[in-house]
Design an enzyme around this catalytic site. Structure first.
Site, PDB file in Angstrom:
ATOM      1  N   LYS A 242       1.425   4.252  -3.025  1.00 38.36           N
ATOM      2  CA  LYS A 242       1.446   5.700  -2.801  1.00 38.36           C
ATOM      3  C   LYS A 242       2.751   6.305  -3.319  1.00 38.36           C
ATOM      4  CE  LYS A 242      -1.573   5.272   1.237  1.00 38.36           C
ATOM      5  NZ  LYS A 242      -1.619   5.223   2.715  1.00 38.36           N
TER       6      LYS A 242
ATOM      7  N   ASP B 139       0.837  -1.194   0.000  1.00 37.32           N
ATOM      8  CA  ASP B 139       0.000   0.000   0.000  1.00 37.32           C
ATOM      9  C   ASP B 139       0.881   1.257   0.000  1.00 37.32           C
ATOM     10  OD1 ASP B 139      -2.710   1.104   0.151  1.00 37.32           O
ATOM     11  OD2 ASP B 139      -2.022   1.910   2.079  1.00 37.32           O
TER      12      ASP B 139
END
Lengths: 362, 362
Positions: free
Chosen positions: B222, B218
């Protein structure tokens, strides 16, 4: 004026930015079709040599440039330009990067005539409410002033986004002065107040009269701008300000003041060490709350992120309904010509990217 | 879906936001003239009861609402709506707040048809360059994705402002995961890794399978979004990722994984104390540089502002030409439904405030 250099860089990127007029306190240069790059560079070069705009060399003011002569009349001439039909541009912006206290009427007039306004100058926003009102009412859509607080740091943009998206600001605090941040840093390392101030001055961090920084008034102005941006009705006189020197030192000359700094060393030494004994550090903090604005020394816990600030960095901390327990924090250098120019430029680009439709003469 | 609540609040403030259609993975509700507030509230209430949009109670789907039935066809139906003449609205926006991996074609189509697109969904931006290209090319003016990194923190807006105003990004680093920030905080206080992960899970900080957070992917997504926002050509596979658990634990079930966390306690204890002996703390750091993206553990000095991060706060630090020595830093909670909704809402308002002119059908 250094902002022109950044603008120069930016002409390439999409929007065509043209200068219709440039003014300083003494003169004004105006070209209805926009100044050429060569003319702008010539004017910048002349300014760099210390010439004001009423005394440009002949080769700079080519035939097609109208040049304003007189001193006091510059704003009148600028006001006259605002009313002209200028068919070549879609979006008209008036940019105030001066430190003048008397531009508010001109700016209000520009807004009234459908121009956008960009400020690096704090004064128009901190005058009495009555005079500042036309400007404050236009903030966001037609008035931008990012560079007035924290230079290029997105202090106002972040606040505006929070407000626009329906958040409620409960409290804003932070360290809004790089100069005073630098002083804190020196004091914390055990340096006396007197030598810290002299070092800041020699590094160019202070105004020629260091009391302008040490009075806390510059921080107070920034605090007021944030308070008013949150919709608070407040005057500069309502901000509670703790200066860094006692009132009796106000009557000294700037030189005398610098010579008598040693008289403050003891008190600061005691203050710093008392804070240290409590596991805290001293910071010069601005605090904006509901109907209260305060600027002054505060002891903060070592674990507080405010204690981690290094040197001249600024910090702005937004405590809002959405960011209640853990605030939203911005940190970074909040001064310097290139970064200030960046703040102004961001405002210009943002206003200019709004379509011409909104900006048509009213 | 919680974002709808924020939108509700915002109807009052200037812009009129209307929902033409709402969709989930199973169904779609469409009203050519816009859903009424009552209809939106009814749909939200039904969703809150666990109903999907293909199974709304009859009183919610009033006569004038077209309701899509099938599962796989939702995107097709949405695609059909994109092409309709919708005379009542000036600015058409498609908002993707799903976690679906397959919306990129629909989004690209919307952009192609002159719609604006707002994403909270990271997946469309981290697919292979070829597929993500139409989206990336529209960023800034027609595509916004603030909520994909740091939820409501102005991470993308700040980056975009830096880039637009002519700054050059040299390096972005920071802590992009509240979950992993919380873990760091627990580990630092001497808590074993196993109990820290369990605590994070019980507080709802992790996905149902905690490995989705502990894989670092995750954070990697980003980081890739920031890298691509800076114009870098890079694939998700190019991001160097250090997971928080060894590869052999991938084959376990989620429950087995949780049961074997103790096997990692010793290694983490050693790592933390080794860092402490060097006067440092451990942070899970993302780093985006020229042609290198890394995500993993890093020891940082105690004086580093990254060491001052508390609990689940995120941090993004921009090292640029203008902010070279002292970076520009954003800190704050980077998760939570209301703050994510705020990021989406800020994007919607910003796109909508651009005049209808730019958004006309192409």
């Amino acid at each position: 004026v250094i902002l022109e250099q950044s603008l120069e860089i930016e002409r390439s990127s999409g929007l065509k930015l043209a200068y219709l007029a440039l003014a300083d306190s003494r003169g004004l240069v105006f070209a209805p079709g926009g100044l050429t790059d060569g003319e702008v560079m010539g004017i910048l070069a002349a300014k760099a040599q210390g010439r004001s705009l009423d005394r440009l060399p002949a080769h700079v003011t080519a035939a097609q440039l109208a040049q304003g002569k007189a001193g006091g009349g510059v704003q009148d001439e600028m006001g006259e330009i605002l009313t002209r039909q200028l068919p070549t541009c879609d979006v008209r912006l008036l940019v105030d990067v001066t430190a003048a206290e008397s531009t508010d009427e001109l700016l209000a007039r520009a807004l009234h005539l459908g121009w956008g306004v960009v400020l690096a100058n704090k004064h128009p926003l901190v005058g009495c409410t009555e005079r500042a009102r036309p400007l404050l009412d236009a903030r966001g859509r037609r008035l931008r002033y990012e560079a007035t607080v924290g230079a290029g740091l997105p202090v106002i943009a972040t606040l505006q986004t929070l407000l626009d998206s329906g958040d409620e600001v409960q409290h804003i605090d932070g360290c809004f002065s790089g100069t005073l941040g630098f002083l804190c840093h020196c004091l914390e390392r055990g340096q006396p107040f007197s030598t810290s101030v002299r070092e800041a001055k020699s590094l160019g961090y202070t105004e020629p009269d260091a009391r302008q920084d040490l009075s806390g008034m510059d921080v107070a102005r920034k605090a007021l701008i944030l308070a008013r941006s949150c919709g608070q009705d407040m005057e500069l006189g309502d901000v509670e300000v703790e200066p860094l020197f006692p009132a009796e030192m106000r009557s000294l000359t700037a030189a005398q003041f610098m010579d008598s700094l040693e008289s403050l060393d003891g008190a600061y030494r005691d203050r710093i060490s008392a804070a240290r004994d409590r596991g805290r550090v001293l910071r010069y903090v601005a605090s904006v709350e509901d109907d209260r604005c305060r600027v002054g020394w505060r002891e903060v816990e070592r674990e507080d992120i405010m204690a981690a600030l290094q040197g001249p960095d600024n910090m702005v901390r937004y405590h809002t309904r959405r960011y209640a327990g853990n605030p939203l924090v911005l940190i970074g250098p909040g001064a310097g010509p290139e970064r200030t120019a960046a703040g102004v430029l961001a405002d210009i680009l943002d206003l200019a990217s709004h379509s011409a439709m909104e900006f048509g003469q009213e």
